[in-house]
Each structure stands twice: as structure tokens, then as C-alpha cells.
Write a protein that holds these residues in place. Structure first.
Motif, PDB file in Angstrom:
ATOM      1  N   THR A 525       0.867  -1.225  -0.077  1.00  0.00           N
ATOM      2  CA  THR A 525      -0.118   0.101  -0.305  1.00  0.00           C
ATOM      3  C   THR A 525       0.799   1.149  -0.053  1.00  0.00           C
ATOM      4  O   THR A 525       0.404   2.370  -0.349  1.00  0.00           O
ATOM      5  N   PRO A 540      -1.610   2.796  -5.470  1.00  0.00           N
ATOM      6  CA  PRO A 540      -2.100   1.671  -6.590  1.00  0.00           C
ATOM      7  C   PRO A 540      -2.352   0.456  -5.549  1.00  0.00           C
ATOM      8  O   PRO A 540      -3.267  -0.135  -5.646  1.00  0.00           O
ATOM      9  N   GLY A 541      -1.306   0.461  -4.528  1.00  0.00           N
ATOM     10  CA  GLY A 541      -1.832  -0.841  -3.826  1.00  0.00           C
ATOM     11  C   GLY A 541      -3.086  -0.519  -2.884  1.00  0.00           C
ATOM     12  O   GLY A 541      -3.608  -1.468  -2.412  1.00  0.00           O
ATOM     13  N   LEU A 544      -5.891  -1.550  -4.981  1.00  0.00           N
ATOM     14  CA  LEU A 544      -5.986  -2.872  -5.119  1.00  0.00           C
ATOM     15  C   LEU A 544      -6.631  -3.597  -4.080  1.00  0.00           C
ATOM     16  O   LEU A 544      -7.586  -4.341  -4.125  1.00  0.00           O
ATOM     17  N   PHE A 547     -10.289  -2.876  -3.857  1.00  0.00           N
ATOM     18  CA  PHE A 547     -11.073  -3.625  -4.453  1.00  0.00           C
ATOM     19  C   PHE A 547     -11.063  -5.032  -4.355  1.00  0.00           C
ATOM     20  O   PHE A 547     -12.367  -5.774  -4.341  1.00  0.00           O
ATOM     21  N   LEU A 548     -10.113  -5.614  -3.567  1.00  0.00           N
ATOM     22  CA  LEU A 548     -10.213  -7.125  -3.010  1.00  0.00           C
ATOM     23  C   LEU A 548     -11.127  -6.841  -1.859  1.00  0.00           C
ATOM     24  O   LEU A 548     -11.934  -7.798  -1.552  1.00  0.00           O
TER      25      LEU A 548
END
Length: 812
Positions: A525, A540-541, A544, A547-548
């Protein structure tokens, strides 16, 4: 009565002491306060000792873990001291308040005995208050020490995880390993060879005892395990058919026997080592590592045997084809043995203080061995899956019904883990690669065990609370509840047990990361590349993982809805429409919660979401108006339920059965099996006829025209008798027969009757006509036919060929 009278007896027994000494608490206080002060001092000394050792640069993870394990005991001791001190402090304050305010300057002095009492209580209070403050201060220091140890473990974990060794492709790596290994072996032999005390028995007796111990351990690992498994399977096969509960119980028995026999054998070996007085390193590090490795290997092999069940396909719990089982049955024992051996070598190298080069070589070797054996197992399984997908006739029907998406995702994740481990090992990140491959194996083990446990709890509670079981009959006779209540209770208990197992499984899957899980995910992250969205910074982390989180929330919502619709709701008295409405509500609520949690993780607070919604309001108002209207209309349909799943509705000239109410539209199945998709807003804003709303009865109407020569009363009686005699005609409202018209030489009779469901009206009408028409003919009553009307003298009348010779005069 004994509990009530006991305090009075204690008071009577203590009355003489109170009579001789009016201030017992103060007199007994110095000794008790001193004891409590000693407990606080001991806790302080222990925390200081732990703090001094924890700040050494040479301390390893095992030392930090042992010091962390000692902190709860210190905290418990401080809590006990505070639990004894604080009530005494409150008692002293209450007694001071009872004595009142001391006289001020210029006021008459108080009684000397009261003044002495006040001074005694004040001294007692100061001593208690000092110890309370000291205990609280030590408690804060212990909490800070615990946080420091946790942070230190996390830092050591991250440092060891991202440490890079030499690549195994470099020939110098193996040369340095060959040079360092003899010295490590010599030092390890020196550390393990020494004994704490000299044994008093002879060498012959020692060898005889060790031979007996090894034979007993081997008997537990092979013959005893095989006997227990075959005994359980033979009893299960003789008892009854392989129900799902019995299959789950047998699978758990197989896995449990495999793990317990290995653990018992290791305990026997450990006792023999202690009796033979081996060194502390062998007993404290090598023996526990060997125990963990052997138990894990046995458990992994037992889980594979329990899930695959190669020798008894009828008792196989997992929906797997026979060809796939034949390919995979040899790999669980092999994978478990290789992975356990690698873990044992790594723990032994750490305990025996091998050099960094030798430890790196062991990590590299174990990673490559794990990758090789798991790749072979996955290749065999993948080939079996691909061949099974072409020959679906050989696959059982139960296997074909199971969704293949989880299996596909698991295979993709396994192949990706192998690729990452292999690449990291070749680049020199042996610790990171080993963590990935071991975590994959550990997750597979936990998921396999969860599969067995979830299947077991799904069946055991409904079976125990079944009205036909012994427990169910006993509870039903004592509680006087309906059988449906026990069925619902069993399903609810299985649901709660499933949630508990899933939470335990999630915790177990994250256990190998230890305190470094937060640091490892923190690297994902943290990034220098950050998106700036207003006042929100998103990496971006973070995107991601957010979203997970959203996907996990949706998957959990889907699982809850499937469990409700498949397990719990069928046991209730709710109709299919209410069940579907509740399931849709759970889906909407779960989606909202998933979006909220993901937004909170991304840093989108409520005010920022409101700002974003206001910015999109214009677009929603113009471009998405119909979609929002249909969505709101769908919520109204699910809440008010004017139309339910299974209803028979008519929209204009179209009619059919409601099959699905989704977010945007409602699906209606027509009589020709075609599907009519109607927007939800049309069902709310337009006129819709619901034929079966509220279990409305259906009405059938029969219209018959008979010859005017028939007796009307006889016709009425014949039709009415058939209506009354039919089993599907309801008595209220009663059927009636009316003479509705007389025309064209015929009598028109109309029969009206009601049936329980409108869907049965056509069938029952046909059955009645098949009975009424023969009755009329049998009684000489003919059905009237239409009489053609002949118009004479029309200019456009068709002239028959035979009339042409007579001319117009003949026809006039």
C-alpha cells in the motif's frame, strides 16, 4: 439456604474480634499492603528484566516470542493487585467522608480520638494510593513494552523476509556453501552431543530401551493407524448407506487418526529423550521441530486420503471424478513429507546456529524441492481436469453440478504462487519465496480441514435436532415446540458454527505471517506513485486492496444469501416470493456494506462521498434517470410485494408467471416458455392484473347453447350436479347455473364455479365439459346450432346454376 446463612455465620464468628479491636482493617492493612506492594515490585522487576533483554541487538525471533509470552502473566498479576488495592482506597475515602470535614482555623478542635482515627486512615490511604499509582504506572510500562516487542518482531520479520542471498545460478554460491557446511556440522554435533547428566544405565539397556521406543512409535505410525481407519470404515459400511453426515464424520476420523497417532509417537520419543538426558537444544528446539513436521506431514496425508477416498468412492465427500482421484492419490503423502522435511531443516538450522551461507543454501534447496513436488502434483491434477472436461460422461452428476469457478481460481493461485516462489528463489529472495510456498500449502491444509468441518457441522446439528432423533424427541417433549422450530434451530446452529469455523480458518491462514503481516501488506500500500483526487491521496496498492475488500464483501454476501435460500428459508413458513424478496434485500444490504467498507479503506469519508454524489447528480438526473427509476421501483416491489415470485400477472394482452425480480427489470415467463422482460417502473406506474395475488381463487365459466325444446330445469340440474360432484370445485362461493339468454332457437346456460387456484381453471373446465356433454346427449338434449338467415330479393344474391333457366320471375 446454605449460601444465604453462610455470611451470617461468618459475621457471628468474627464478632468477638470486632469487639476487641474496633479498627481491624487499619491494623491488618500494613501486612496486606506490603504483600500487594511486593507483587507490584516483582512485576516491575520482571518487566525491567524483559526490557533489558529485548533491547539486545543479538536477540532473535524466538527470544522476542518468549518474552511476549511472559507479559500476560505480569499483566494478570498487576490486575490482581489493583483489584485488591482500589476497593481499599475507596473504603478509606468513604470512611474519611463519614468522619466529616476537619475543623478549620478558629473553630473548636475535634475529639482527640476522632483526630487520631483521621490520621490513621490518612496514612493508610496514602500507602494504598501510592501502590495504586505504582501498579498503574507499571501497567503502562508493560503495555509499552508489549508494543515494543511486537514492533521489534515485525521489523525482524520484514528484515528477514526481504533479505537477498546469492542466486543459486551463481557457482560461487554453492562453493561458499560447501566450504561453510563442514564447520556448521561440527559445531552442531558439539551442541547436540552433550547430555545434561550422565545416564546410569548400561549401553545394552539403553539400546534395548531405544529399540522398544522406536518399535512402539513405528507401530503407532503404520499398523495402528491403518487398523483404526479400516475399523471405522468397516463399521460405517456395515451400519447404513453413506449419507453426507456419515461421510463427513468418517473423513474427519481419518484425518484425526493420522494426526493424533503421529503426535502420540512424537510424545513417546520426546519422553525417551528426556529420560536419556539429552541436551537442552535437542529437547527445546530440535524435538519440537521434528514433532511439528511429523504431525503436519501425517495431517496433510490424512486430509488427502479423507478427501480423495480412493478405495471407497461411495464414501468420498469431495465431488471428484475417479480418474482425477487416481492421478492425485499418490501426491498428498509426498507433498506433506517434502514440505515438512524442509520446515524441519530450516528450524533445525536456526536452532543449531548454522552460518548464514548454510542457512541460505537450505532455504534455497527446500524452496526448489517444494516447487518440484507441488508442480508435479498440480500438473497431474490439471491434466486430469482437462481430460475430464472432454469426457463429461465419466464425471459424476454431483461433480458436474458443482461450480468450477472456485476450483479454477485455486488452480490459478497455486500456479502463480509456484511461479513467484521459483522466480524469487532464482533471484536470491529465498525467505520470501519460502514464505509464499509454505503459505500456499498451509492455506490448502486449512481449507481442506475447513471443508470437512463445515460439511460436518452443516449436517450434525440438523440431525441432532431432528424431530425423529433421540435429542429432538427429548427436547420436543420437554419444550413442547413444533417440529419446524427444531429444524430451524438446527440450521441456525449450523450457520453459527460455520461462521465460527470460517473466522478460525481466516485467523489460521494468517498465522504464518505472524507480526509481519501488517508490514508485508504495508509495502503493497505504500508507493511513491499516488493519485490525487481532490483532497484524497490513493496509492495503487490501496486501490488494489480496496477492490479486493469489495470483492470479498460481495462474495460473503453471496454466500450468506445462498445459505439462507438453500438451508434456512426452506425450513420456515415463508412463501417463495418472501424468500426471494429477503434474499434480494440481503444482496442489496451486503453490496452497500461492501461499498462502504471499501470506501473507508480508500479514505473516502462520508462528506467526500457526498461531494462526489453531488458532482454526479446532474449526470444521474439526465442520463441515468430511467435506471434509477427502475432500481427504486424494484425496491418498492420487494418491500410492498404487490407482485411476488410465482404470481400470474397480466399486462395488457400479455400474461405469464413472474420468475425473477432483479434490480432493473422483472422476468415473466409466458405460456409458450418465452421470457418477457418488463421494466420495474412499468409494474409500478401502469395497471397490472395479478391473478393469483393473495392466493385468490380462480373462477371458471362454462357457456352452453342447447335446443329450445329441452327442459331448462333438467339442463340446470345436470350441469349443477357435475359442478357439485367435482372434487376441485370449492363450496364457498357455491357454484351456480343461470339461464342467461333465449335466442336463435336455443337456450343459453352459463355455469359459474370457483376453484382453489386460477391456474387450475382451464384443466377443471375441460374435465367438466367432458362430463356434461355426454350427460346432455344421454338425456336427449342436443346442443343448439346456429340457423342461417336467408335474405331474399337482394340484387347481389348468388344465382345457383339450376335456377338460371327460370329467370327472375321464377325467383320472385
Amino acid at each position: 439456604m446454605k449460601l444465604i446463612t453462610l455470611p451470617f455465620l461468618l459475621i457471628l464468628a468474627a464478632a468477638p474480634a470486632f469487639a476487641t479491636n474496633p479498627r481491624p482493617a487499619v491494623a491488618a492493612a500494613p501486612h496486606s499492603i506490603a504483600a500487594l506492594a511486593g507483587e507490584v515490585d516483582r512485576a516491575d522487576a520482571q518487566s525491567q528484566s524483559i526490557a533489558i533483554g529485548a533491547r539486545l541487538r543479538t536477540i532473535d525471533d524466538a527470544g522476542l516470542r518468549s518474552r511476549l509470552a511472559a507479559i500476560p502473566e505480569i499483566q494478570a498479576e498487576l490486575d490482581d493487585a489493583l483489584a485488591s488495592l482500589e476497593p481499599r482506597l475507596q473504603s478509606a475515602d468513604a470512611r474519611l467522608a463519614g468522619l466529616g470535614v476537619p475543623p478549620g482555623p478558629g473553630q473548636p478542635s475535634e475529639d482527640p480520638e476522632i483526630a487520631q482515627e483521621r490520621q490513621t486512615i490518612l496514612r493508610f490511604r496514602r500507602s494504598v494510593d501510592t501502590e495504586v499509582k505504582q501498579a498503574k504506572l507499571v501497567g503502562i510500562e508493560v503495555k509499552q513494552l508489549q508494543d515494543y516487542l511486537t514492533t521489534r518482531r515485525r521489523d525482524l520479520f520484514n528484515e528477514r523476509l526481504w533479505q537477498r542471498d546469492s542466486s543459486p545460478l551463481d557457482y560461487r554460491f554453492w562453493g561458499q556453501t560447501a566450504a561453510a557446511m563442514p564447520q556448521d556440522i561440527t559445531r552442531a554435533a558439539g551442541l547436540t552431543a552433550g547430555r545434561r547428566t550422565s545416564p546410569q544405565t548400561s549401553s545394552t539397556a539403553t539400546w534395548s530401551r531405544w529399540l522398544a521406543v522406536l518399535l512402539l512409535a513405528a507401530a503407532l505410525l503404520v499398523p495402528s493407524r491403518t487398523f483404526l481407519i479400516r475399523w471405522a470404515r468397516s463399521r460405517a459400511e456395515r451400519s447404513s448407506s453413506p449419507t453426507r453426515l456419515r461421510r463427513a464424520a468418517l473423513a474427519l476420523w481419518i484425518a484425526g487418526v493420522a494426526a493424533c497417532t503421529a503426535l502420540l509417537a512424537c510424545l513417546i520419543l520426546r519422553n525417551a529423550l528426556e529420560d536419556d538426558a539429552f541436551s537442552d537444544i535437542v529437547l527445546g528446539a530440535v524435538a519440537p521441530a521434528f514433532t511439528r513436521a511429523l504431525v503436519f506431514a501425517s495431517l496433510f496425508a490424512g486430509l488427502g486420503r479423507a478427501l480423495l477416498s480412493p478405495r471407497a468412492p461411495a464414501w468420498r465427500l469431495a465431488p471428484l471424478a475417479d480418474d482425477l482421484v487416481d492421478r492425485a492419490k499418490r501426491y498428498p503423502p509426498l507433498v506433506g513429507a517434502i514440505v515438512a522435511l524442509g520446515a524441519f531443516l530450516l528450524e533445525t538450522a536456526t536452532a543449531l546456529q548454522f552460518s548464514e551461507q548454510t542457512s541460505a543454501a537450505i532455504r534455497c534447496f527446500t524452496n526448489l524441492a517444494d516447487v518440484a513436488v507441488i508442480t508435479a502434483a498440480l500438473s497431474a491434477v490439471t491434466r486430469g481436469e482437462l481430460e475430464g472436461s472432454h469426457g463429461t460422461d465419466a464425471v459424476p452428476a454431483e461433480t458436474r453440478r458443482v461450480s468450477r469457478l472456485p476450483w479454477a481460481l485455486a488452480m490459478i493461485g497455486a500456479w502463480m504462487s509456484i511461479a513467484v516462489t521459483f522466480g524469487a528463489t532464482l533471484l536470491g529472495y529465498n525467505a520470501f519465496g519460502g514464505l509464499i510456498i509454505r503459505e500456499m500449502i498451509w492455506v490448502a491444509t486449512v481449507l481442506a480441514l475447513l471443508f470437512l468441518l463445515v460439511n460436518f457441522v452443516d449436517e450434525i446439528f440438523p440431525a441432532l435436532l431432528s424431530p425423529h432423533s433421540r435429542v429432538g424427541r427429548m427436547l420436543r417433549s420437554s419444550l413442547s415446540l413444533p417440529p419446524a422450530s427444531f429444524a430451524q434451530a438446527g440450521v441456525l446452529l449450523s450457520g453459527f458454527a460455520r461462521i465460527a469455523l470460517l473466522l478460525f480458518g481466516w485467523t489460521a491462514m494468517l498465522a504464518p505471517f505472524g507480526p509481519g503481516a501488517e508490514g508485508m501488506f504495508g509495502r503493497l500500500t505504500s508507493s511513491a506513485f499516488v493519485f490525487q483526487f481532490g483532497q484524497v491521496e490513493i496509492s495503487p496498492g490501496t486501490i488494489l486492496i480496496g477492490f479486493l475488500v469489495f470483492l470479498v464483501g460481495l462474495a460473503a454476501t453471496r454466500g450468506v444469501r445462498r445459505w439462507l435460500e438453500a438451508r434456512y428459508l426452506p425450513t420456515t413458513s415463508m412463501d417463495i416470493g418472501a424468500q426471494t424478496a429477503l434474499g434480494a434485500g440481503i444482496s442489496y444490504l451486503g453490496a452497500i456494506v461492501a461499498i462502504t467498507v471499501a470506501s473507508a479503506y480508500l479514505g473516502l469519508s462520508l462528506d467526500k462521498i457526498t461531494l462526489l454524489a453531488s458532482a454526479l447528480s446532474v449526470g444521474i438526473g439526465f442520463g441515468l434517470q430511467s435506471i434509477i427509476s427502475n432500481f427504486v421501483s424494484g425496491l418498492i416491489l420487494l418491500a410492498e410485494r404487490p407482485i411476488r415470485i410465482g404470481d400470474w400477472i397480466a399486462i395488457g394482452d400479455l400474461e405469464g408467471d413472474v420468475r425473477k425480480i432483479s434490480v432493473r427489470a422483472t422476468e415473466i415467463e409466458m405460456r409458450d416458455r418465452s421470457k418477457l422482460i418488463v421494466p420495474n417502473s412499468d409494474l409500478i406506474s401502469k395497471t397490472v392484473r395479478n391473478v393469483t395475488h393473495g392466493s385468490a381463487p380462480g373462477r371458471l365459466k362454462i357457456v352452453l347453447n342447447v335446443n329450445d325444446t329441452a327442459d331448462p330445469a333438467l339442463v340446470r340440474d345436470l350441469i349443477g350436479a357435475r359442478l357439485v360432484d367435482h372434487a376441485d370445485i370449492i363450496a364457498d362461493p357455491a357454484p351456480n347455473v343461470f339461464l342467461t339468454d333465449v335466442r336463435d332457437g336455443g337456450l343459453e346456460f352459463t355455469a359459474l364455479a370457483y376453484v382453489a387456484s386460477a391456474r387450475e381453471a382451464y384443466r377443471i373446465k375441460s374435465e367438466l365439459l367432458f362430463q356434461i356433454v355426454p350427460d346432455l346427449r344421454k338425456n336427449g338434449i342436443a346442443l343448439a346450432s346456429s340457423t342461417p338467415v336467408v335474405n331474399v330479393g337482394l340484387a347481389d344474391r348468388t344465382i345457383e346454376p339450376g335456377d338460371a333457366a327460370r329467370g327472375p320471375a321464377a325467383t320472385s
